[in-house]
Design a protein around this motif. Structure first.
Motif, PDB file in Angstrom:
ATOM      1  N   GLN A   1       0.834  -1.205   0.000  1.00  0.00           N
ATOM      2  CA  GLN A   1       0.000   0.000   0.000  1.00  0.00           C
ATOM      3  C   GLN A   1       0.868   1.254   0.000  1.00  0.00           C
ATOM      4  O   GLN A   1       1.867   1.314   0.730  1.00  0.00           O
ATOM      5  CB  GLN A   1      -0.887   0.019   1.245  1.00  0.00           C
ATOM      6  CG  GLN A   1      -1.798  -1.176   1.387  1.00  0.00           C
ATOM      7  CD  GLN A   1      -2.923  -1.163   0.385  1.00  0.00           C
ATOM      8  OE1 GLN A   1      -3.433  -0.090   0.035  1.00  0.00           O
ATOM      9  NE2 GLN A   1      -3.310  -2.314  -0.108  1.00  0.00           N
ATOM     10  N   ILE A   2       0.467   2.260  -0.738  1.00  0.00           N
ATOM     11  CA  ILE A   2       1.209   3.527  -0.792  1.00  0.00           C
ATOM     12  C   ILE A   2       1.303   4.155   0.592  1.00  0.00           C
ATOM     13  O   ILE A   2       2.357   4.625   1.009  1.00  0.00           O
ATOM     14  CB  ILE A   2       0.546   4.519  -1.777  1.00  0.00           C
ATOM     15  CG1 ILE A   2       0.635   3.992  -3.199  1.00  0.00           C
ATOM     16  CG2 ILE A   2       1.184   5.894  -1.679  1.00  0.00           C
ATOM     17  CD1 ILE A   2      -0.201   4.774  -4.191  1.00  0.00           C
ATOM     18  N   LYS A   3       0.206   4.156   1.316  1.00  0.00           N
ATOM     19  CA  LYS A   3       0.159   4.845   2.619  1.00  0.00           C
ATOM     20  C   LYS A   3       1.034   4.189   3.677  1.00  0.00           C
ATOM     21  O   LYS A   3       1.486   4.856   4.599  1.00  0.00           O
ATOM     22  CB  LYS A   3      -1.283   4.928   3.126  1.00  0.00           C
ATOM     23  CG  LYS A   3      -2.181   5.760   2.237  1.00  0.00           C
ATOM     24  CD  LYS A   3      -1.764   7.205   2.237  1.00  0.00           C
ATOM     25  CE  LYS A   3      -2.675   8.035   1.360  1.00  0.00           C
ATOM     26  NZ  LYS A   3      -2.104   9.293   0.997  1.00  0.00           N
ATOM     27  N   SER A   4       1.295   2.878   3.573  1.00  0.00           N
ATOM     28  CA  SER A   4       2.061   2.197   4.617  1.00  0.00           C
ATOM     29  C   SER A   4       3.457   1.758   4.179  1.00  0.00           C
ATOM     30  O   SER A   4       4.253   1.326   5.003  1.00  0.00           O
ATOM     31  CB  SER A   4       1.287   0.980   5.128  1.00  0.00           C
ATOM     32  OG  SER A   4       1.044   0.069   4.071  1.00  0.00           O
ATOM     33  N   SER A   5       3.766   1.880   2.891  1.00  0.00           N
ATOM     34  CA  SER A   5       5.071   1.406   2.428  1.00  0.00           C
ATOM     35  C   SER A   5       6.206   2.301   2.939  1.00  0.00           C
ATOM     36  O   SER A   5       6.184   3.513   2.743  1.00  0.00           O
ATOM     37  CB  SER A   5       5.127   1.364   0.898  1.00  0.00           C
ATOM     38  OG  SER A   5       6.418   0.928   0.482  1.00  0.00           O
ATOM     39  N   PRO A   6       7.206   1.686   3.586  1.00  0.00           N
ATOM     40  CA  PRO A   6       8.362   2.462   4.034  1.00  0.00           C
ATOM     41  C   PRO A   6       9.413   2.630   2.930  1.00  0.00           C
ATOM     42  O   PRO A   6      10.424   3.286   3.137  1.00  0.00           O
ATOM     43  CB  PRO A   6       8.915   1.607   5.178  1.00  0.00           C
ATOM     44  CG  PRO A   6       8.590   0.209   4.772  1.00  0.00           C
ATOM     45  CD  PRO A   6       7.269   0.303   4.060  1.00  0.00           C
ATOM     46  N   LEU A   7       9.158   2.038   1.757  1.00  0.00           N
ATOM     47  CA  LEU A   7      10.128   2.063   0.667  1.00  0.00           C
ATOM     48  C   LEU A   7      10.025   3.375  -0.098  1.00  0.00           C
ATOM     49  O   LEU A   7       8.967   3.705  -0.640  1.00  0.00           O
ATOM     50  CB  LEU A   7       9.904   0.879  -0.280  1.00  0.00           C
ATOM     51  CG  LEU A   7       9.782  -0.497   0.376  1.00  0.00           C
ATOM     52  CD1 LEU A   7       9.501  -1.560  -0.677  1.00  0.00           C
ATOM     53  CD2 LEU A   7      11.022  -0.826   1.176  1.00  0.00           C
ATOM     54  N   LYS A   8      11.115   4.109  -0.143  1.00  0.00           N
ATOM     55  CA  LYS A   8      11.128   5.412  -0.828  1.00  0.00           C
ATOM     56  C   LYS A   8      12.416   5.519  -1.633  1.00  0.00           C
ATOM     57  O   LYS A   8      13.435   4.926  -1.293  1.00  0.00           O
ATOM     58  CB  LYS A   8      11.066   6.538   0.198  1.00  0.00           C
ATOM     59  CG  LYS A   8       9.925   6.357   1.201  1.00  0.00           C
ATOM     60  CD  LYS A   8       9.203   7.611   1.476  1.00  0.00           C
ATOM     61  CE  LYS A   8       8.162   7.487   2.547  1.00  0.00           C
ATOM     62  NZ  LYS A   8       7.044   6.678   2.322  1.00  0.00           N
ATOM     63  N   LEU A   9      12.361   6.294  -2.698  1.00  0.00           N
ATOM     64  CA  LEU A   9      13.549   6.533  -3.507  1.00  0.00           C
ATOM     65  C   LEU A   9      13.456   7.894  -4.170  1.00  0.00           C
ATOM     66  O   LEU A   9      12.383   8.482  -4.263  1.00  0.00           O
ATOM     67  CB  LEU A   9      13.756   5.428  -4.545  1.00  0.00           C
ATOM     68  CG  LEU A   9      12.653   5.160  -5.591  1.00  0.00           C
ATOM     69  CD1 LEU A   9      12.707   6.142  -6.748  1.00  0.00           C
ATOM     70  CD2 LEU A   9      12.808   3.754  -6.125  1.00  0.00           C
ATOM     71  N   GLU A  10      14.597   8.385  -4.613  1.00  0.00           N
ATOM     72  CA  GLU A  10      14.641   9.643  -5.350  1.00  0.00           C
ATOM     73  C   GLU A  10      15.298   9.385  -6.701  1.00  0.00           C
ATOM     74  O   GLU A  10      16.424   8.894  -6.765  1.00  0.00           O
ATOM     75  CB  GLU A  10      15.419  10.720  -4.609  1.00  0.00           C
ATOM     76  CG  GLU A  10      15.426  12.048  -5.363  1.00  0.00           C
ATOM     77  CD  GLU A  10      16.141  13.159  -4.628  1.00  0.00           C
ATOM     78  OE1 GLU A  10      16.219  14.268  -5.202  1.00  0.00           O
ATOM     79  OE2 GLU A  10      16.618  12.939  -3.498  1.00  0.00           O
ATOM     80  N   VAL A  11      14.568   9.702  -7.769  1.00  0.00           N
ATOM     81  CA  VAL A  11      15.079   9.532  -9.122  1.00  0.00           C
ATOM     82  C   VAL A  11      15.837  10.788  -9.513  1.00  0.00           C
ATOM     83  O   VAL A  11      15.308  11.900  -9.420  1.00  0.00           O
ATOM     84  CB  VAL A  11      13.938   9.254 -10.130  1.00  0.00           C
ATOM     85  CG1 VAL A  11      14.479   9.156 -11.546  1.00  0.00           C
ATOM     86  CG2 VAL A  11      13.190   7.991  -9.745  1.00  0.00           C
ATOM     87  N   LYS A  12      17.068  10.587  -9.930  1.00  0.00           N
ATOM     88  CA  LYS A  12      17.904  11.678 -10.422  1.00  0.00           C
ATOM     89  C   LYS A  12      18.193  11.433 -11.894  1.00  0.00           C
ATOM     90  O   LYS A  12      17.938  10.346 -12.406  1.00  0.00           O
ATOM     91  CB  LYS A  12      19.204  11.744  -9.606  1.00  0.00           C
ATOM     92  CG  LYS A  12      18.945  12.065  -8.140  1.00  0.00           C
ATOM     93  CD  LYS A  12      20.215  12.143  -7.353  1.00  0.00           C
ATOM     94  CE  LYS A  12      19.873  12.482  -5.895  1.00  0.00           C
ATOM     95  NZ  LYS A  12      21.056  12.589  -5.073  1.00  0.00           N
ATOM     96  N   SER A  13      18.740  12.413 -12.554  1.00  0.00           N
ATOM     97  CA  SER A  13      19.053  12.294 -13.968  1.00  0.00           C
ATOM     98  C   SER A  13      20.048  11.154 -14.195  1.00  0.00           C
ATOM     99  O   SER A  13      20.940  10.927 -13.388  1.00  0.00           O
ATOM    100  CB  SER A  13      19.648  13.613 -14.473  1.00  0.00           C
ATOM    101  OG  SER A  13      19.847  13.560 -15.855  1.00  0.00           O
ATOM    102  N   GLY A  14      19.870  10.410 -15.282  1.00  0.00           N
ATOM    103  CA  GLY A  14      20.768   9.301 -15.603  1.00  0.00           C
ATOM    104  C   GLY A  14      20.244   7.984 -15.073  1.00  0.00           C
ATOM    105  O   GLY A  14      19.047   7.798 -14.871  1.00  0.00           O
ATOM    106  N   ALA A  15      21.175   7.055 -14.820  1.00  0.00           N
ATOM    107  CA  ALA A  15      20.811   5.722 -14.329  1.00  0.00           C
ATOM    108  C   ALA A  15      20.737   5.728 -12.804  1.00  0.00           C
ATOM    109  O   ALA A  15      21.621   6.253 -12.139  1.00  0.00           O
ATOM    110  CB  ALA A  15      21.831   4.700 -14.802  1.00  0.00           C
ATOM    111  N   ASN A  16      19.668   5.145 -12.276  1.00  0.00           N
ATOM    112  CA  ASN A  16      19.445   5.056 -10.835  1.00  0.00           C
ATOM    113  C   ASN A  16      19.263   3.589 -10.471  1.00  0.00           C
ATOM    114  O   ASN A  16      18.458   2.890 -11.094  1.00  0.00           O
ATOM    115  CB  ASN A  16      18.177   5.813 -10.443  1.00  0.00           C
ATOM    116  CG  ASN A  16      18.270   7.299 -10.716  1.00  0.00           C
ATOM    117  OD1 ASN A  16      18.595   8.056  -9.828  1.00  0.00           O
ATOM    118  ND2 ASN A  16      17.983   7.717 -11.944  1.00  0.00           N
ATOM    119  N   GLU A  17      20.005   3.126  -9.463  1.00  0.00           N
ATOM    120  CA  GLU A  17      19.879   1.742  -9.005  1.00  0.00           C
ATOM    121  C   GLU A  17      19.537   1.731  -7.522  1.00  0.00           C
ATOM    122  O   GLU A  17      20.151   2.450  -6.732  1.00  0.00           O
ATOM    123  CB  GLU A  17      21.172   0.980  -9.252  1.00  0.00           C
ATOM    124  CG  GLU A  17      21.474   0.800 -10.720  1.00  0.00           C
ATOM    125  CD  GLU A  17      22.710  -0.048 -10.985  1.00  0.00           C
ATOM    126  OE1 GLU A  17      23.238  -0.667 -10.027  1.00  0.00           O
ATOM    127  OE2 GLU A  17      23.137  -0.099 -12.137  1.00  0.00           O
TER     128      GLU A  17
END
Length: 151
Positions: free
Chosen positions: A126-142
């Motif tokens: 669920q979006i509201k409970s997921s602790p998983l977060k990331l930030e997309v930056k220019s280029g390749a992101n892993e």
């Protein structure tokens, strides 16, 4: 044989409307109305590895949602537990991981066995409970997420 169009079949007004319509279509094409929405925004590619402890999660769907802009995307996990997305708008995203969709019920046949996905905790579905977060930056992101620690 006469190949001319009778005057009554094509009035100056109709002729003008046809030319105006063609010109409008040409201008819309030039202004970019035919491009993919959001394709002019800065973006990056994203590769996400999903594991549960040391085991890759090989069945499921990874989705990204930017709660501020409403943008997002998703991809299926492959046999290595990896999902790849292209042209993701730059920004911060909440990540959800969900089991693959169940097979549809077919009238007259026994229902398919419902598979449990204990390796995907309810919290990350669920979006509201997921602790998983990331930030997309220019280029390749892993990114790599261990769902065992999210439980």
């Amino acid at each position: 044989m006469n190949n001319t169009i009778p005057k009554a079949a094509c009035s100056p007004l109709q002729h003008s409307l046809v030319i105006s319509g063609c010109a409008l279509l040409f201008l819309l094409e030039l202004s970019g109305c035919s491009r993919t929405p959001g394709s002019d925004k800065p973006s990056g590619s994203v590769t996400i590895q999903i594991t549960n402890g040391t085991e890759p999660v090989t069945e499921g769907q990874v989705d990204l949602v930017n709660e501020q802009t409403g943008e997002g995307g998703g991809a299926a996990l492959n046999s290595e537990g990896t999902a790849s997305l292209e042209m993701v708008a730059l920004g911060e995203y909440v990540v959800t991981v969900n089991p693959p969709p169940q097979e549809p019920l077919i009238p007259g046949q026994a229902p398919p066995e419902v598979k449990e996905y204990a390796n995907i905790p309810a919290k990350v579905r669920q979006i509201k409970s997921s602790p998983l977060k990331l930030e997309v930056k220019s280029g390749a992101n892993e990114f790599a997420f261990d769902l065992k620690s999210a439980d």
